[in-house]
Write a protein that holds these residues in place. Structure first.
Motif, PDB file in Angstrom:
ATOM      1  N   GLY A  50      46.499  -3.106  63.767  1.00 52.84           N
ATOM      2  CA  GLY A  50      45.172  -2.857  64.330  1.00 52.84           C
ATOM      3  C   GLY A  50      44.065  -3.506  63.511  1.00 52.84           C
ATOM      4  N   CYS A  51      44.162  -3.419  62.188  1.00 51.56           N
ATOM      5  CA  CYS A  51      43.153  -4.053  61.325  1.00 51.56           C
ATOM      6  C   CYS A  51      43.201  -5.565  61.441  1.00 51.56           C
ATOM      7  CB  CYS A  51      43.346  -3.615  59.872  1.00 51.56           C
ATOM      8  SG  CYS A  51      42.739  -1.950  59.512  1.00 51.56           S
ATOM      9  N   PHE A  52      44.405  -6.123  61.493  1.00 47.87           N
ATOM     10  CA  PHE A  52      44.535  -7.578  61.645  1.00 47.87           C
ATOM     11  C   PHE A  52      43.912  -8.040  62.965  1.00 47.87           C
ATOM     12  CE2 PHE A  52      48.439  -8.574  58.749  1.00 47.87           C
ATOM     13  CZ  PHE A  52      47.779  -8.004  57.670  1.00 47.87           C
ATOM     14  N   ALA A  53      44.045  -7.222  64.011  1.00 47.75           N
ATOM     15  CA  ALA A  53      43.516  -7.584  65.332  1.00 47.75           C
ATOM     16  C   ALA A  53      41.990  -7.717  65.328  1.00 47.75           C
ATOM     17  CB  ALA A  53      43.948  -6.562  66.380  1.00 47.75           C
ATOM     18  N   VAL A  54      41.335  -7.029  64.389  1.00 51.74           N
ATOM     19  CA  VAL A  54      39.867  -7.105  64.329  1.00 51.74           C
ATOM     20  C   VAL A  54      39.377  -7.918  63.130  1.00 51.74           C
ATOM     21  CG1 VAL A  54      39.559  -4.959  65.618  1.00 51.74           C
ATOM     22  CG2 VAL A  54      39.607  -4.886  63.110  1.00 51.74           C
ATOM     23  N   GLY A  55      40.297  -8.447  62.342  1.00 52.10           N
ATOM     24  CA  GLY A  55      39.919  -9.304  61.216  1.00 52.10           C
ATOM     25  C   GLY A  55      39.778  -8.618  59.873  1.00 52.10           C
ATOM     26  N   GLN A  77      41.982  -4.650  54.294  1.00 56.04           N
ATOM     27  CA  GLN A  77      42.097  -3.218  54.583  1.00 56.04           C
ATOM     28  C   GLN A  77      43.415  -2.891  55.269  1.00 56.04           C
ATOM     29  OE1 GLN A  77      37.590  -3.188  55.637  1.00 56.04           O
ATOM     30  NE2 GLN A  77      38.367  -1.138  56.021  1.00 56.04           N
ATOM     31  N   GLY A  78      43.882  -3.777  56.127  1.00 53.82           N
ATOM     32  CA  GLY A  78      45.169  -3.561  56.780  1.00 53.82           C
ATOM     33  C   GLY A  78      46.309  -3.530  55.780  1.00 53.82           C
ATOM     34  N   HIS A 129      38.307   5.134  54.221  1.00 57.83           N
ATOM     35  CA  HIS A 129      38.226   5.223  55.675  1.00 57.83           C
ATOM     36  C   HIS A 129      38.204   6.668  56.164  1.00 57.83           C
ATOM     37  CE1 HIS A 129      42.550   5.379  54.822  1.00 57.83           C
ATOM     38  NE2 HIS A 129      42.655   6.076  55.944  1.00 57.83           N
ATOM     39  N   HIS A 130      38.291   7.622  55.256  1.00 51.70           N
ATOM     40  CA  HIS A 130      38.221   9.039  55.638  1.00 51.70           C
ATOM     41  C   HIS A 130      36.796   9.538  55.471  1.00 51.70           C
ATOM     42  CE1 HIS A 130      42.400   9.782  56.430  1.00 51.70           C
ATOM     43  NE2 HIS A 130      42.723   9.148  55.316  1.00 51.70           N
ATOM     44  N   TYR A 162      34.562   0.492  57.068  1.00 50.16           N
ATOM     45  CA  TYR A 162      35.374   1.700  56.899  1.00 50.16           C
ATOM     46  C   TYR A 162      35.355   2.569  58.154  1.00 50.16           C
ATOM     47  CZ  TYR A 162      35.581   0.215  52.072  1.00 50.16           C
ATOM     48  OH  TYR A 162      35.794  -0.519  50.935  1.00 50.16           O
ATOM     49  N   VAL A 163      34.268   2.521  58.915  1.00 51.06           N
ATOM     50  CA  VAL A 163      34.248   3.228  60.206  1.00 51.06           C
ATOM     51  C   VAL A 163      35.274   2.578  61.135  1.00 51.06           C
ATOM     52  CG1 VAL A 163      32.868   3.946  62.197  1.00 51.06           C
ATOM     53  CG2 VAL A 163      31.806   3.838  59.929  1.00 51.06           C
ATOM     54  N   VAL A 164      35.354   1.262  61.110  1.00 53.29           N
ATOM     55  CA  VAL A 164      36.339   0.550  61.930  1.00 53.29           C
ATOM     56  C   VAL A 164      37.752   0.919  61.484  1.00 53.29           C
ATOM     57  CG1 VAL A 164      37.271  -1.717  62.545  1.00 53.29           C
ATOM     58  CG2 VAL A 164      34.792  -1.352  62.522  1.00 53.29           C
ATOM     59  N   GLU A 165      37.984   0.973  60.179  1.00 57.10           N
ATOM     60  CA  GLU A 165      39.311   1.366  59.694  1.00 57.10           C
ATOM     61  C   GLU A 165      39.619   2.811  60.078  1.00 57.10           C
ATOM     62  OE1 GLU A 165      41.992   1.496  55.576  1.00 57.10           O
ATOM     63  OE2 GLU A 165      39.902   0.824  55.480  1.00 57.10           O
ATOM     64  N   MET A 166      38.617   3.690  60.057  1.00 54.05           N
ATOM     65  CA  MET A 166      38.812   5.076  60.485  1.00 54.05           C
ATOM     66  C   MET A 166      39.219   5.116  61.962  1.00 54.05           C
ATOM     67  SD  MET A 166      36.269   8.405  60.200  1.00 54.05           S
ATOM     68  CE  MET A 166      34.824   7.580  60.834  1.00 54.05           C
ATOM     69  N   TYR A 167      38.552   4.303  62.775  1.00 57.21           N
ATOM     70  CA  TYR A 167      38.903   4.210  64.196  1.00 57.21           C
ATOM     71  C   TYR A 167      40.361   3.746  64.353  1.00 57.21           C
ATOM     72  CZ  TYR A 167      39.620   1.562  68.477  1.00 57.21           C
ATOM     73  OH  TYR A 167      40.182   1.028  69.613  1.00 57.21           O
ATOM     74  N   VAL A 168      40.727   2.674  63.677  1.00 56.12           N
ATOM     75  CA  VAL A 168      42.100   2.142  63.763  1.00 56.12           C
ATOM     76  C   VAL A 168      43.098   3.190  63.274  1.00 56.12           C
ATOM     77  CG1 VAL A 168      43.686   0.368  62.900  1.00 56.12           C
ATOM     78  CG2 VAL A 168      41.366  -0.276  63.566  1.00 56.12           C
ATOM     79  N   ASP A 169      42.751   3.914  62.221  1.00 55.94           N
ATOM     80  CA  ASP A 169      43.609   4.966  61.671  1.00 55.94           C
ATOM     81  C   ASP A 169      43.839   6.077  62.701  1.00 55.94           C
ATOM     82  OD1 ASP A 169      45.024   6.301  59.505  1.00 55.94           O
ATOM     83  OD2 ASP A 169      43.269   7.593  59.275  1.00 55.94           O
ATOM     84  N   ARG A 170      42.787   6.478  63.383  1.00 54.89           N
ATOM     85  CA  ARG A 170      42.913   7.543  64.393  1.00 54.89           C
ATOM     86  C   ARG A 170      43.781   7.099  65.575  1.00 54.89           C
ATOM     87  NH1 ARG A 170      39.547  11.940  64.123  1.00 54.89           N
ATOM     88  NH2 ARG A 170      38.226  11.960  62.279  1.00 54.89           N
ATOM     89  N   VAL A 171      43.583   5.884  66.013  1.00 54.18           N
ATOM     90  CA  VAL A 171      44.396   5.349  67.111  1.00 54.18           C
ATOM     91  C   VAL A 171      45.864   5.283  66.680  1.00 54.18           C
ATOM     92  CG1 VAL A 171      44.838   3.312  68.546  1.00 54.18           C
ATOM     93  CG2 VAL A 171      42.476   4.068  68.142  1.00 54.18           C
TER      94      VAL A 171
END
Length: 197
Positions: free
Chosen positions: A20-25, A29-30, A79-80, A107-116
């Motif tokens: 998911g992180c790789f998909a958004v660049g 973080q990924g 990301h938490h 980190y908000v984006v990583e939090m989103y990816v983490d939740r998904v």
């Protein structure tokens, strides 16, 4: 057996977040996401309280009254939302109590990816694009989040539920991470209302 299952669960979760992180660049973080889960302070507790369909931290919390693994984890992973809880800045003669600080967008984006990814990992074939939003909404009254951060994570989760993961990834990669979206509650809430129409 629990050791192997816990290892597989956290490794699969990390794989999903990395993808998911790789998909958004967000490559770094990924790669670095949740590495603390392999430390003895978190891994051994995770094995002991492994459940398979939800976080072992919940079971440890029920058993001990707190989760030592979670306390270790949240203090090391930006990301938490709990990582960003601090005392408010004094205003006039009054001091605010504990509150959420404004999280950096990445980190908000990583939090989103983490939740998904967590929803996919635990729900497996029952997962839908509405699952992460439903989980978030269940805990929303208890979150200590900065108003801008809350609006941004909600926008991403609503967008996922309404438009799907590829559309959210494009939005994050092309607009959000390039600073083309105002990181302000009023603007983000307007976007959420437009999505819900």
């Amino acid at each position: 057996m629990k050791v192997w299952k816990h290892f597989c669960t956290i490794t699969h979760h990390r794989y999903l977040v990395m993808r998911g992180c790789f998909a958004v660049g967000l490559y770094k973080q990924g790669l670095l996401h949740d590495l603390s889960k392999y430390t003895p302070a978190e891994f051994l507790v995770g094995c002991r309280y492994y459940q398979g369909d939800r976080s072992p931290n919940d079971a440890e919390r029920r058993s001990r009254g707190y989760s030592s693994a979670w306390l270790h984890h949240k203090g090391r992973n930006r990301h938490h939302l709990e990582y960003w809880i601090d005392y408010g800045v004094p205003e006039g003669d009054a001091r605010r109590g504990l509150c959420g600080m404004r999280m950096p967008v990445k980190y908000v984006v990583e939090m989103y990816v983490d939740r998904v990814s967590a929803s996919k990992n635990y729900q497996k074939e029952r997962y839908t694009d509405e699952s992460p939003l439903a989980y978030y909404e269940k805990g929303r009254p208890f979150h200590l989040l900065h108003e801008d951060t809350m609006a941004l994570i909600e926008l991403l989760l609503v967008m996922l539920a309404k438009r799907g993961e590829p559309a959210v990834n494009r939005f994050i990669r092309r607009r959000l991470l390039r600073g083309k979206v105002p990181y302000e509650r009023a603007y983000l809430e307007k976007c959420i209302r437009a999505l819900k129409r």
